[in-house]
Scaffold this active site. Structure first.
Site, mmCIF file in Angstrom:
data_model
loop_
_atom_site.group_PDB
_atom_site.id
_atom_site.type_symbol
_atom_site.label_atom_id
_atom_site.label_comp_id
_atom_site.label_asym_id
_atom_site.label_seq_id
_atom_site.Cartn_x
_atom_site.Cartn_y
_atom_site.Cartn_z
ATOM 1 N N GLU A 211 0.808 -1.296 -0.105
ATOM 2 C CA GLU A 211 -0.037 -0.096 0.069
ATOM 3 C C GLU A 211 0.861 1.238 0.015
ATOM 4 O O GLU A 211 0.201 2.478 0.386
ATOM 5 C CB GLU A 211 -1.047 -0.052 1.237
ATOM 6 C CG GLU A 211 -1.893 -1.269 1.073
ATOM 7 C CD GLU A 211 -2.856 -1.226 1.920
ATOM 8 O OE1 GLU A 211 -3.185 -0.345 2.851
ATOM 9 O OE2 GLU A 211 -4.029 -1.994 1.741
ATOM 10 N N LYS A 343 -15.580 -1.198 1.880
ATOM 11 C CA LYS A 343 -15.020 -2.049 0.528
ATOM 12 C C LYS A 343 -15.912 -2.485 -0.365
ATOM 13 O O LYS A 343 -16.485 -3.184 -0.053
ATOM 14 C CB LYS A 343 -13.911 -2.918 1.004
ATOM 15 C CG LYS A 343 -12.876 -2.661 1.852
ATOM 16 C CD LYS A 343 -12.093 -3.691 2.479
ATOM 17 C CE LYS A 343 -10.463 -3.423 3.052
ATOM 18 N NZ LYS A 343 -10.109 -4.676 3.670
ATOM 19 N N HIS A 371 -9.921 1.581 -0.141
ATOM 20 C CA HIS A 371 -9.188 0.584 -1.098
ATOM 21 C C HIS A 371 -8.963 -0.757 -0.836
ATOM 22 O O HIS A 371 -9.244 -1.077 0.385
ATOM 23 C CB HIS A 371 -7.670 1.579 -1.516
ATOM 24 C CG HIS A 371 -6.707 1.300 -0.311
ATOM 25 N ND1 HIS A 371 -5.407 1.405 -0.477
ATOM 26 C CD2 HIS A 371 -6.802 0.978 0.954
ATOM 27 C CE1 HIS A 371 -4.940 1.527 0.625
ATOM 28 N NE2 HIS A 371 -5.740 1.044 1.494
HETATM 29 P P1 PGA Z 1 -6.752 -5.854 1.935
HETATM 30 O O1 PGA Z 1 -6.231 -4.876 3.137
HETATM 31 O O2 PGA Z 1 -7.412 -5.260 0.834
HETATM 32 O O3 PGA Z 1 -5.514 -6.907 1.651
HETATM 33 O O4 PGA Z 1 -7.994 -6.839 2.702
HETATM 34 C C1 PGA Z 1 -6.869 -3.860 3.567
HETATM 35 C C2 PGA Z 1 -7.354 -3.676 4.813
HETATM 36 O O5 PGA Z 1 -7.433 -4.753 5.696
HETATM 37 O O6 PGA Z 1 -7.985 -2.886 5.219
HETATM 38 ZN ZN ZN Z 2 -8.383 -3.878 7.442
#
Ligand code: PGA
Ligand code: ZN
Length: 430
Positions: A211, A343, A371
């Site tokens: 990220e 998400k 994201h």
């Molecule tokens: P992921 O991570 O997209 O790998 O799930 C983001 C999060 O856990 O917030």
């Molecule tokens: Zn998370």
């Protein structure tokens, strides 16, 4: 207003980790076009909508999405092309009914979401309005409620997003004490650069994780937090007052479901130890938000954590709620957490995302639009954050173009709104 889809196309493209994902392009009968690329997680919750992958090990180690591409062309297109579509709800409903499964396992959440997002973009183009305005209308928001969000910037990566020994997945800075989004973003970026200098001086790696945050080899959470505090001060900002801290622990990723313990700091911790640890961290550092502090099915542990620190700290359910109304409702009923991560691909359609965000708002739960660790140049979530007026976005560090794409879109939204004389607020959750 009614819309008619004249063309629907999809293809396999790559995400920021070099894994295949689905892109959908859609045209309405008035010629308006929309397209979207679906993101993909690594620390995925077990209750998320299914991400359909080919499983054919001879292509992309089994991660190809040609099946999902074909489902869009051969199964979804005949359902939706040349039909009168009166709302995003009806488009999504047709796809959900034809899929007919709880976790979208027939069509795949990725296929359904790609169509749902591309349609949203095309409708915004047809109406000649920005996507955030359209989403805001769909959510029942007035223009006065649109808001630029405070960015939660993940400048130090651990967990499954890095390979560095840190159990906690995300160490974020929250530049909240500023008047505009662009000024907050600047603070976050400056802190990121100061952190790089500090790491370099200490002989630590300045390579970045999934990220865009640094991923130096270290095991101590406190050391990571201390370095970030040092960077905030080196950048000339006041710790806590202008810039606070947030964590995404992603605790499911180091929880052993058999023995019911967490592997933290080289030890095995039970839920009570985890809860006490958070309380002590909050006492030492200006932490305003903790996401997934406990694993995704420990409802009573979550309730205990909420009781202990929920009055002063935002507790965000990510894997716990997976952006889904039913799980959020369970959380509300059990006084669990006080915020939800949003998400779009966890739930798998735009209209379901809207329902979840509206339930959260109605019940006083904060929303953080997010994201995934696997992303692309797609900027839809910038618009979701502004149109919903939810006030917070989590979209990575101040590096890697797939993260910066969202921040840049927010800068464009801020500038254009200003130029058009629209009052668009800036959130101040803290
Ligand atoms: P992921 O991570 O997209 O790998 O799930 C983001 C999060 O856990 O917030
Ligand atoms: Zn998370």
């Amino acid at each position: 207003m009614k819309y008619r889809i004249s063309h629907l196309h999809s293809r396999e493209v790559l995400d920021s980790r070099g894994n295949p994902t689905i892109e959908v392009e859609l045209q309405l009968s008035d010629g308006s076009k929309g397209s979207a690329i679906v993101p993909s997680g690594a620390s995925t919750g077990i209750h998320e909508a299914l991400e359909l992958r080919d499983g054919d090990a001879s292509r992309y180690l089994g991660k190809g999405v040609l099946k999902a591409v074909e489902i869009v062309q051969k199964q979804i297109a005949p359902l939706v092309v040349e039909k009168e579509i009166s709302s995003i709800e009806s488009l999504d409903r047709w796809m959900l009914e034809a899929d007919g499964t709880h976790q979208k396992s027939k069509f795949g959440g990725n296929a359904i979401l790609g169509v749902s997002l591309a349609f949203s973009h095309a409708v915004a183009a047809s109406r000649k309005i920005p996507l955030y305005q359209l989403i805001g209308e769909w959510m029942g928001r007035s223009a006065a409620e649109f808001k630029l969000p405070v960015p939660l910037m993940n400048i130090l990566n651990g967990g499954v997003h890095a390979d560095n020994g840190l159990a906690i997945q995300e160490f974020m800075v929250v530049p909240h004490g500023f008047e505009t989004f662009s000024r907050s973003l600047r603070a976050g970026a400056e802190i990121f650069h100061h952190l790089k200098k500090i790491l370099h001086k200490k002989g630590l790696s300045t390579g970045v994780g999934d990220e865009g945050g640094f991923a130096p080899a270290m095991t101590s959470n406190e050391k990571a937090l201390d370095l970030i505090c040092e960077a905030i001060q080196a950048a000339g900002y006041t710790l806590g007052k202008q810039v606070a801290l947030a964590l995404d622990v992603a605790a499911s990723s180091f929880f052993d479901t058999e023995s019911k313990v967490y592997s933290m700091a080289g030890e095995k911790w039970d839920r009570n130890r985890m809860v006490d640890y958070y309380a002590s961290l909050i006492g030492k550092y200006p932490i305003v938000s903790i996401e997934d502090g406990l694993e995704e099915d420990d409802w009573s542990g979550w309730a205990a954590l909420t009781q202990k620190v929920g009055a002063r700290t935002q507790l965000v359910g990510d894997d716990l709620f997976v952006t889904q109304v039913a799980r959020l409702q369970k959380g509300i009923d059990q006084s669990t957490a006080n915020a939800i991560l949003i998400k779009v691909n966890q739930v798998g359609s735009v209209s379901e995302t809207i329902h979840t965000m509206n339930l959260a708002r109605e019940k006083g739960y904060a929303c953080v639009v997010s994201h995934r660790s696997g992303e692309s140049e797609d900027v839809t979530i910038a618009h979701l954050a502004v149109g919903s007026g939810c006030g917070q976005i989590k979209t990575g560090s101040a590096s890697r173009s797939e993260r910066i794409a969202k921040y840049n879109e927010l800068l464009r939204i801020e500038e254009r709104a200003l130029a058009a004389g629209h009052k668009i607020g800036y959130a101040k959750p803290w």
